[in-house]
Motif scaffolding. Structure first.
Motif, mmCIF file in Angstrom:
data_model
loop_
_atom_site.group_PDB
_atom_site.id
_atom_site.type_symbol
_atom_site.label_atom_id
_atom_site.label_comp_id
_atom_site.label_asym_id
_atom_site.label_seq_id
_atom_site.Cartn_x
_atom_site.Cartn_y
_atom_site.Cartn_z
ATOM 1 N N GLU A 258 -2.392 -1.461 -3.744
ATOM 2 C CA GLU A 258 -1.202 -1.462 -4.587
ATOM 3 C C GLU A 258 -1.224 -2.717 -5.453
ATOM 4 O O GLU A 258 -1.344 -3.842 -4.929
ATOM 5 C CB GLU A 258 0.047 -1.450 -3.717
ATOM 6 N N GLU A 259 -1.138 -2.532 -6.749
ATOM 7 C CA GLU A 259 -1.162 -3.676 -7.658
ATOM 8 C C GLU A 259 0.087 -4.534 -7.483
ATOM 9 O O GLU A 259 1.200 -4.020 -7.328
ATOM 10 C CB GLU A 259 -1.255 -3.191 -9.102
ATOM 11 N N ILE A 260 -0.091 -5.855 -7.491
ATOM 12 C CA ILE A 260 1.022 -6.792 -7.351
ATOM 13 C C ILE A 260 1.347 -7.355 -8.741
ATOM 14 O O ILE A 260 0.491 -7.978 -9.373
ATOM 15 C CB ILE A 260 0.673 -7.945 -6.392
ATOM 16 N N PRO A 261 2.550 -7.136 -9.251
ATOM 17 C CA PRO A 261 2.889 -7.650 -10.582
ATOM 18 C C PRO A 261 2.888 -9.172 -10.608
ATOM 19 O O PRO A 261 3.176 -9.824 -9.596
ATOM 20 C CB PRO A 261 4.295 -7.090 -10.835
ATOM 21 N N GLU A 262 2.547 -9.736 -11.753
ATOM 22 C CA GLU A 262 2.497 -11.187 -11.927
ATOM 23 C C GLU A 262 3.797 -11.668 -12.545
ATOM 24 O O GLU A 262 4.049 -11.457 -13.728
ATOM 25 C CB GLU A 262 1.315 -11.559 -12.827
ATOM 26 N N GLU A 263 4.645 -12.289 -11.734
ATOM 27 C CA GLU A 263 5.915 -12.831 -12.211
ATOM 28 C C GLU A 263 5.745 -14.321 -12.505
ATOM 29 O O GLU A 263 5.047 -15.026 -11.771
ATOM 30 C CB GLU A 263 7.005 -12.632 -11.158
ATOM 31 N N THR A 264 6.424 -14.799 -13.555
ATOM 32 C CA THR A 264 6.260 -16.204 -13.944
ATOM 33 C C THR A 264 7.110 -17.130 -13.094
ATOM 34 O O THR A 264 6.635 -18.161 -12.611
ATOM 35 C CB THR A 264 6.603 -16.395 -15.430
ATOM 36 N N GLY A 265 8.376 -16.793 -12.894
ATOM 37 C CA GLY A 265 9.263 -17.671 -12.141
ATOM 38 C C GLY A 265 9.860 -18.757 -13.011
ATOM 39 O O GLY A 265 9.475 -18.945 -14.172
ATOM 40 N N ASP A 266 10.808 -19.503 -12.455
ATOM 41 C CA ASP A 266 11.535 -20.522 -13.213
ATOM 42 C C ASP A 266 10.766 -21.837 -13.267
ATOM 43 O O ASP A 266 10.251 -22.309 -12.250
ATOM 44 C CB ASP A 266 12.909 -20.778 -12.583
ATOM 45 N N GLY A 267 10.715 -22.427 -14.464
ATOM 46 C CA GLY A 267 10.148 -23.766 -14.627
ATOM 47 C C GLY A 267 8.641 -23.829 -14.558
ATOM 48 O O GLY A 267 8.076 -24.909 -14.336
ATOM 49 N N ALA A 268 7.960 -22.706 -14.780
ATOM 50 C CA ALA A 268 6.503 -22.681 -14.634
ATOM 51 C C ALA A 268 5.809 -23.614 -15.630
ATOM 52 O O ALA A 268 4.809 -24.251 -15.297
ATOM 53 C CB ALA A 268 5.984 -21.254 -14.800
ATOM 54 N N THR B 228 -9.576 -9.855 -11.545
ATOM 55 C CA THR B 228 -8.673 -9.343 -12.581
ATOM 56 C C THR B 228 -7.216 -9.275 -12.124
ATOM 57 O O THR B 228 -6.339 -9.851 -12.763
ATOM 58 C CB THR B 228 -9.113 -7.947 -13.050
ATOM 59 N N THR B 229 -6.942 -8.594 -11.023
ATOM 60 C CA THR B 229 -5.562 -8.297 -10.632
ATOM 61 C C THR B 229 -5.382 -8.470 -9.131
ATOM 62 O O THR B 229 -6.237 -8.053 -8.338
ATOM 63 C CB THR B 229 -5.218 -6.831 -10.992
ATOM 64 N N ARG B 230 -4.263 -9.056 -8.733
ATOM 65 C CA ARG B 230 -3.947 -9.132 -7.303
ATOM 66 C C ARG B 230 -3.530 -7.755 -6.785
ATOM 67 O O ARG B 230 -2.850 -7.000 -7.486
ATOM 68 C CB ARG B 230 -2.802 -10.115 -7.053
ATOM 69 N N VAL B 231 -3.945 -7.461 -5.560
ATOM 70 C CA VAL B 231 -3.597 -6.178 -4.951
ATOM 71 C C VAL B 231 -3.251 -6.379 -3.474
ATOM 72 O O VAL B 231 -3.704 -7.336 -2.844
ATOM 73 C CB VAL B 231 -4.756 -5.157 -5.067
ATOM 74 N N ARG B 232 -2.456 -5.443 -2.958
ATOM 75 C CA ARG B 232 -2.110 -5.439 -1.537
ATOM 76 C C ARG B 232 -2.823 -4.274 -0.854
ATOM 77 O O ARG B 232 -2.830 -3.152 -1.369
ATOM 78 C CB ARG B 232 -0.599 -5.298 -1.356
ATOM 79 N N LEU B 233 -3.427 -4.542 0.302
ATOM 80 C CA LEU B 233 -4.102 -3.491 1.057
ATOM 81 C C LEU B 233 -3.078 -2.601 1.747
ATOM 82 O O LEU B 233 -2.232 -3.084 2.502
ATOM 83 C CB LEU B 233 -5.026 -4.093 2.119
ATOM 84 N N LEU B 234 -3.155 -1.307 1.494
ATOM 85 C CA LEU B 234 -2.287 -0.342 2.157
ATOM 86 C C LEU B 234 -3.008 0.364 3.302
ATOM 87 O O LEU B 234 -2.402 0.683 4.317
ATOM 88 C CB LEU B 234 -1.773 0.688 1.137
ATOM 89 N N SER B 235 -4.301 0.627 3.114
ATOM 90 C CA SER B 235 -5.097 1.264 4.157
ATOM 91 C C SER B 235 -6.565 0.999 3.884
ATOM 92 O O SER B 235 -6.956 0.705 2.750
ATOM 93 C CB SER B 235 -4.837 2.775 4.211
ATOM 94 N N VAL B 236 -7.374 1.081 4.940
ATOM 95 C CA VAL B 236 -8.825 0.900 4.825
ATOM 96 C C VAL B 236 -9.512 2.084 5.477
ATOM 97 O O VAL B 236 -9.142 2.493 6.582
ATOM 98 C CB VAL B 236 -9.282 -0.417 5.488
ATOM 99 N N THR B 237 -10.487 2.647 4.800
ATOM 100 C CA THR B 237 -11.199 3.835 5.272
ATOM 101 C C THR B 237 -12.683 3.522 5.442
ATOM 102 O O THR B 237 -13.278 2.844 4.601
ATOM 103 C CB THR B 237 -11.030 4.999 4.285
#
Length: 246
Positions: A136-146, A116-125
């Motif tokens: 932490e959720e990573i926002p999906e940016e389109t960028g130029d010329g996609a 569903t969503t890309r995420v970044r690992l901040l810590s593992v328990t």
């Protein structure tokens, strides 16, 4: 940024948003995870995070969900991942939503999940029966010329598929229907291309959709050129990849 703590399922492959992940869950720590997820009401998503294991790190027995008789006899949620488990994983993963969790008679599970969503690992328990991670959720940016890049990637991907299938002199009578939305194209191609885990991980981590598509265009052209000069190429069924189009 939105953060959450979710169960962590390490794999030796990369999951992308929108792609389906079938799992055969045999190992006890992941069975425990599935039993816990089944407690979630059917109306709510049953979410866990998938991360790829870094090259050179010991893979825990049945980390992909399959039993490994040669695995270490180590036990516990972090078995096989060392004293600092987060170091064994790539820092960017993907949240999976388990649409189906079916328990077999032997206590193992058949699971069908979707990225569903890309995420970044901040810590593992490792203070429970399985690993959990703060994400932490990573926002999906389109960028130029996609848009234009997506068209180029689709053309390159069709040529790449034909080479993989050994169709050197003939054209496909009915080309497969492919999406045209740039983000969907970028993840479909990333999942279907026959690339190693580091290359797929780099595509998952791309700063935006356009950057991912540019990287894919270069990779596809390079791979197609290599295949073209091979004496023979066996047919490859892309639908057998660990992740497939939803």
């Amino acid at each position: 940024m939105t953060t959450a703590r979710l169960p962590l399922f390490p794999l030796n492959s990369v999951l992308f948003p929108g792609l389906v992940l079938p799992l055969n869950v045999f190992e006890e720590r992941y069975r425990a995870m599935m039993r816990e997820l089944l407690k979630t009401d059917d109306s709510q998503p049953r979410r866990f995070a998938v991360v790829a294991i870094r090259d050179g790190h010991e893979v825990a027995p049945s980390a992909p969900g399959m039993p490994d008789p040669t695995g270490l006899p180590e036990r516990g949620p972090a078995a096989g991942f060392g004293a600092d488990p987060i170091a064994a994983f790539h820092s960017v993963g993907c949240v999976a939503d388990a649409a189906t969790i079916r328990e077999r008679e032997d206590g193992s599970f058949e699971v069908l999940a979707t990225g569903t969503t890309r995420v970044r690992l901040l810590s593992v328990t490792a203070d429970g029966p399985y690993l959990t991670a703060e994400l932490e959720e990573i926002p999906e940016e389109t960028g130029d010329g996609a848009g234009a890049l997506a068209e180029g990637v689709l053309r390159a991907f069709r040529a790449y598929q034909k080479r993989l299938a050994g169709a050197r002199e003939r054209t496909l009578s009915t080309p497969p229907e492919l999406p045209d939305e740039p983000s969907v194209v970028s993840y479909l191609v990333a999942a279907a291309a026959v690339l190693d885990t580091p290359a797929k991980q780099r595509l998952l981590e791309a700063s935006d959709v356009a950057a991912r598509l540019r990287d894919e265009l270069e990779l596809l052209r390079s791979e197609t050129a290599v295949i073209r000069h091979l004496p023979s190429v066996p047919a490859v069924d892309l639908t057998r990849a660990p992740t497939s189009l939803n």
